[in-house]
Design an enzyme around this catalytic site. Structure first.
Site, PDB file in Angstrom:
ATOM      1  N   VAL A   1     -22.514   4.073   2.985  1.00 45.39           N
ATOM      2  CA  VAL A   1     -21.602   4.309   2.124  1.00 45.39           C
ATOM      3  C   VAL A   1     -20.386   3.970   3.754  1.00 45.39           C
ATOM      4  O   VAL A   1     -20.894   5.619   4.223  1.00 45.39           O
ATOM      5  CB  VAL A   1     -21.453   5.434   1.727  1.00 45.39           C
ATOM      6  CG1 VAL A   1     -20.749   5.650   0.390  1.00 45.39           C
ATOM      7  CG2 VAL A   1     -22.965   5.447   0.589  1.00 45.39           C
ATOM      8  N   GLY A  25     -16.396 -10.226  10.695  1.00 45.80           N
ATOM      9  CA  GLY A  25     -18.031  -9.473   9.512  1.00 45.80           C
ATOM     10  C   GLY A  25     -17.814  -8.122   8.950  1.00 45.80           C
ATOM     11  O   GLY A  25     -18.406  -7.245   9.398  1.00 45.80           O
ATOM     12  N   ASP A  33     -22.798  -4.106  -4.101  1.00 45.08           N
ATOM     13  CA  ASP A  33     -23.004  -3.803  -2.782  1.00 45.08           C
ATOM     14  C   ASP A  33     -21.712  -2.368  -2.929  1.00 45.08           C
ATOM     15  O   ASP A  33     -22.733  -1.517  -2.946  1.00 45.08           O
ATOM     16  CB  ASP A  33     -22.080  -5.165  -1.978  1.00 45.08           C
ATOM     17  CG  ASP A  33     -22.656  -3.689  -0.258  1.00 45.08           C
ATOM     18  OD1 ASP A  33     -23.844  -3.693  -0.114  1.00 45.08           O
ATOM     19  OD2 ASP A  33     -21.040  -3.629   0.014  1.00 45.08           O
ATOM     20  N   LYS A  70     -23.729   1.700  -3.791  1.00 48.41           N
ATOM     21  CA  LYS A  70     -22.865   2.711  -3.108  1.00 48.41           C
ATOM     22  C   LYS A  70     -22.679   3.867  -3.546  1.00 48.41           C
ATOM     23  O   LYS A  70     -22.986   5.210  -3.319  1.00 48.41           O
ATOM     24  CB  LYS A  70     -21.888   2.150  -2.138  1.00 48.41           C
ATOM     25  CG  LYS A  70     -21.564   1.488  -0.768  1.00 48.41           C
ATOM     26  CD  LYS A  70     -20.820   0.841  -0.468  1.00 48.41           C
ATOM     27  CE  LYS A  70     -20.913   0.213   1.050  1.00 48.41           C
ATOM     28  NZ  LYS A  70     -19.959  -0.923   1.681  1.00 48.41           N
ATOM     29  N   GLY A 107     -17.349  -3.364   9.684  1.00 50.13           N
ATOM     30  CA  GLY A 107     -17.403  -4.028  10.761  1.00 50.13           C
ATOM     31  C   GLY A 107     -18.223  -3.127  12.303  1.00 50.13           C
ATOM     32  O   GLY A 107     -18.628  -1.776  11.328  1.00 50.13           O
TER      33      GLY A 107
END
Ligand code: ADP
Ligand code: ASP
Ligand code: MG
Length: 813
Positions: free
Chosen positions: A607, A662, A676, A680, A795
């Site tokens: 997370v 990315g 996603d 989380k 990132g």
């Protein structure tokens, strides 16, 4: 006068003997020099004896090997014109040896006498040759066979030195002879009938100590191939260091518990006369060595050394019938001592329900037999059970005179072994409290020695052994960061990070040494084919302390392997969310295994990438706060996408750009579908104590069903393009209300939800830029003003940093 002893390791070949001559020449005192057999020769002689006794005639081949080594030494160090006498001596001795072995072979019987005579040849040969070499090197030397000096007698089937007779012989010899150097073979002696006997394997040290005692010398020097008695066996613990000073008793305990560098009986004669003894390295004579004397200088070090005895078994006698009946233990020990079996350690449960003894493996079956014979009657009445033998163990002891004055030593021993999941099978503390001795499974010895060495001697440095899986964007950055921080971590946090394995889906490296992080890429390219099972087996068999498996992938298959690692006390650090977002029972199982086996399981990057979200939440809960509400932007990807999705831009192009930078999962649909983010918030809900499943997270998706149902990434992008009107409308609706689009996750009243929301200027989330994340924790303590964690939430570099932080967390534990 001094006594110097050079062991087999110091006289293994011509070059080593040159080092010995140099030491002898440099020392201007009168010297008595005790020499062992050339390194390894006594072993070969024992093997030959066994073979002959078992009717295996291949002992003859070994004769050649022995001849070669001795003749080579003669050829290398004695001029040809002076060789013939000593060469023919060697050949005659080898003939005698062969004849003796032949008769053992014909009789198929090994006796005490044949065993002593045959093993004595090593010292007879080595000393005769070294004597010639010394003479040739102009050393003023005489040679005396120790069979003329040291007399033994048989007691309880063991050769014991007759001290009075030996003393008389030694004194009368030295009265008559006083060359500067007297050369004497170690290990061998003779009995009253003039027959050859020995002082036991490793006994040259004892020969030297006896002579030191009788001659009342100033110092006994034991010269060997290491620079002293080490804090642990240097062959197994690379960080072990020589101990500068030991008391006689500390040295005795360490050698008794297996520090082979001194033969245990050696200490007794030198304690009697309080003669200092020093252990020195023949090959590094300037090294300080270990001084052993009566002072117990700790230099602040309470535990002085760790030693171990390999190949130990435990034999346990138990049964209800033992309770309260006196004499059981006496009978047990008598039964064993009748067989001349040496007991290494004894423990008795205070309930008296069981007695457990540690002994050498080779004695275990005989001990069992004699115990079962002794207790035949009680066994027949089921008062006790037949003795139980458990083999493949080692005995390990920590030693220090001052341990008795300090609390917490045993606690430290148990907790450091426990946290590495090393099971202790038996424990004993010497009544002098100079040692604590334990028995553990043999497979754990290297790990146990290194763990204890680290806790007692290197408290400042903690070693972490990493096995990295997935070295793409995130994994590659992680290795780069570790490489850069190596020095800082060692200096400031006393952490030594060793990457011992690297794998991607194609190749892997399994290394016994830390992998160089300067060129890991080319090493990996030239690595072996990736094989997950082999990778796991290798990590397990390495059995290194503080091992950590690092998963930088998004792979479901790899996430299924965590339990295997955790079960073996191998920690898991992962940025892969699949395991923690899996079915609740699987998440709980991993948490439980982690607790049970003391194997850390950390997933901070699940997370908020590198942001301290889970750690903050855990700290709130652990310190007694209660979570009322969590509201968050948890998708750096979606935030980036909606921050960049402006009028005139194509939604699918923005998604593509996010992927290229990315900021998305390898499969962007996982982000865009909300799965996603749902994972989380699910993980945050679980970490705050809620038992919920992924399907209970309300997911109000903004994707058209066509995009949701695509089967490949290509199709997905196509459908985004095709449905551009749908996305433009979403944008328009928000702009009309002067709102921004934010994908928000929420947890309140036990309900978790995710979805795209309109956020107006006044809202905390309105200005969250780029790929940033923000998490608001409303708790009992932070009721009005939430605790806010905010920053870059996606990132490779920040995710790698988050994984790195988890690794450091483990290191600081
Ligand atoms: P020598 O032939 O000189 O008598 P040994 O082989 O009997 O030599 O003893 C030296 C060896 O003892 C070392 O090479 C080392 O491998 C081993 N050893 C085991 N434990 C220790 C320890 N704690 N300190 C030093 N050496 C040890
Ligand atoms: N050579 C004998 C042995 O190897 C004695 C010694 O080296 O101390 O056991
Ligand atoms: Mg030795």
């Amino acid at each position: 006068m001094k006594v110097l002893k050079f062991g087999g390791t110091s006289v293994a070949d011509a070059e080593s003997i040159d080092c010995v001559s140099k030491i002898i020449k440099k020392d201007k005192n009168n010297l008595t020099v005790v020499i062992s057999a050339l390194g390894g020769i006594t072993n070969i002689l024992s093997i030959m004896l066994e073979k002959a006794g078992n009717g295996d005639d291949s002992y003859k081949n070994n004769i050649n090997e022995i001849e070669k080594r001795h003749l080579k030494l003669i050829k290398n160090r004695i001029p040809i014109t002076k060789q013939s006498g000593v060469v023919s001596f060697v050949k005659t001795q080898l003939n005698n040896l062969e004849n003796l072995l032949d008769s053992v072979f014909s009789l198929r019987e090994i006796t005490l006498k044949s065993s002593a005579t045959i093993t004595s040849f090593g010292e007879i040969l080595s000393c005769s040759i070294i004597y010639e070499i010394f003479k040739y090197q102009k050393i003023d030397v005489i040679f005396e066979d120790s069979r003329n000096l040291i007399e033994t007698e048989l007691q309880n089937n063991r050769e014991i030195v007759n001290l009075i007779k030996t003393k008389n012989k030694v004194i009368s010899f030295f009265k008559k002879n006083n060359s500067r150097v007297t050369l004497i073979p170690g290990f061998i002696a003779s009995n009253n009938n003039g027959e050859t006997t020995t002082l036991g394997r490793g006994g040259s040290d004892y020969t030297a100590a006896l002579l030191a005692n009788i001659l009342d010398v100033n110092i006994l020097e034991i010269w060997t191939d290491v620079s002293g008695m080490y804090t642990a066996n240097p062959k197994l613990v690379s960080e072990a260091i020589p101990i500068t000073n030991l008391s006689y008793y500390e040295a005795m305990e360490l050698s008794h518990f297996g520090a082979k560098v001194i033969y245990p009986p050696t200490l007794q004669p030198i304690i009697e006369k309080q003669i200092p003894m020093i252990i020195k390295n023949t090959f590094k004579p300037d090294d300080q060595g270990t001084l052993i004397n009566s002072s117990s200088n700790t230099n602040g070090q309470i535990v002085k050394g760790i030693s171990h005895i390999d190949n130990v078994a435990i034999v346990t006698l138990e049964g209800n019938g033992m309770i309260g009946i006196p004499g059981f233990s006496n009978r047990l020990f008598e039964a064993i001592s009748k067989k001349n079996i040496n007991i290494i350690m004894i423990t008795q449960a205070s309930s008296e329900y069981s007695i457990c003894i540690g002994l050498k493996s080779e004695d275990a079956q005989e001990a069992k037999k004699s115990i079962d014979d002794e207790f035949k009657f009680e066994i027949s009445l089921s008062k006790v059970y037949p003795a139980k033998v458990e083999d493949d163990m080692v005995n390990l002891a920590i030693v220090g005179d001052k341990m008795k004055d300090h609390q917490g030593i045993s606690g430290k021993l148990f907790s450091s072994l426990g946290s590495n999941n090393i099971n202790i099978r038996a424990i004993a503390q010497g009544s002098s409290e100079r040692n604590i001795s334990i028995i553990i499974d043999r497979i754990n010895i290297k790990k146990a020695l290194n763990t204890l060495h680290e806790s007692f001697f290197e408290s400042q440095i903690k070693e972490l052994n990493l096995f990295v899986t997935g070295v793409g964007n995130v994994g590659g950055k992680l290795l780069e960061q570790i490489n850069k921080q190596e020095k800082y971590l060692s200096k400031n946090l006393h952490l030594k990070i060793r990457v011992m394995g690297i794998s991607n889906s194609k190749k892997m490296i399994l290394s016994n040494e830390p992998i160089s992080l300067n060129n890991w890429k080319s090493l990996l390219e030239n690595g072996i084919n990736a094989d997950r099972d082999l990778y796991y087996k290798n990590i397990k068999s390495k059995n290194l302390r503080n091992s950590i498996f690092i998963d930088n992938t998004a792979s479901e298959i790899i996430s299924k392997e965590y339990s295997k690692y955790l079960n073996n006390s191998i920690g898991v650090v992962t940025c892969n969310k699949i395991a923690c977002a899996d079915e609740l029972k699987n998440y709980k199982k991993l948490k439980n295994i982690s607790r049970k086996f003391n194997s850390p399981f950390l997933f901070e990057t699940n997370v908020g990438a590198g942001l301290p979200v889970i750690d903050t939440l855990n700290n709130l809960v652990a310190s007694g706060d209660r979570i009322i509400k969590i509201q968050a932007i948890l998708s750096g990807s979606l935030n980036f996408i909606f921050n960049n999705f402006k009028k005139g831009k194509s939604f699918s192009d923005v998604v593509k750009k996010a992927e290229e930078l990315g900021f998305t999962e390898p499969d962007p649909k996982i982000d865009l579908s909300g799965v996603d983010v749902a994972r989380k918030i699910l993980i945050l809900a679980r970490e705050s104590g809620l038992n919920i499943e992924l399907k209970q997270v309300k997911n109000n998706t903004f994707l058209p069903s066509e995009s949701l149902n695509t089967a490949s990434k290509e199709e997905f992008y196509k459908s985004l393009k095709k449905n551009s009107n749908h996305f433009n409308k979403i944008l328009n609706d928000a702009e009309l209300k002067k709102c921004r689009l934010k994908y928000i996750a929420q947890l309140e009243d036990g309900i978790a939800s995710v979805g795209l929301k309109h956020v107006n200027k006044e809202h905390d989330f309105y200005n969250i830029e780029g790929s940033d994340n923000i998490i608001l924790f409303y708790t009992n303590r932070y009721a009005d003003q939430p605790l806010i964690v905010k920053g870059a939430g996606a990132g490779a570099a920040v995710t790698a940093a988050g994984i790195f932080a988890d690794i450091i967390r483990i290191g600081k534990k």
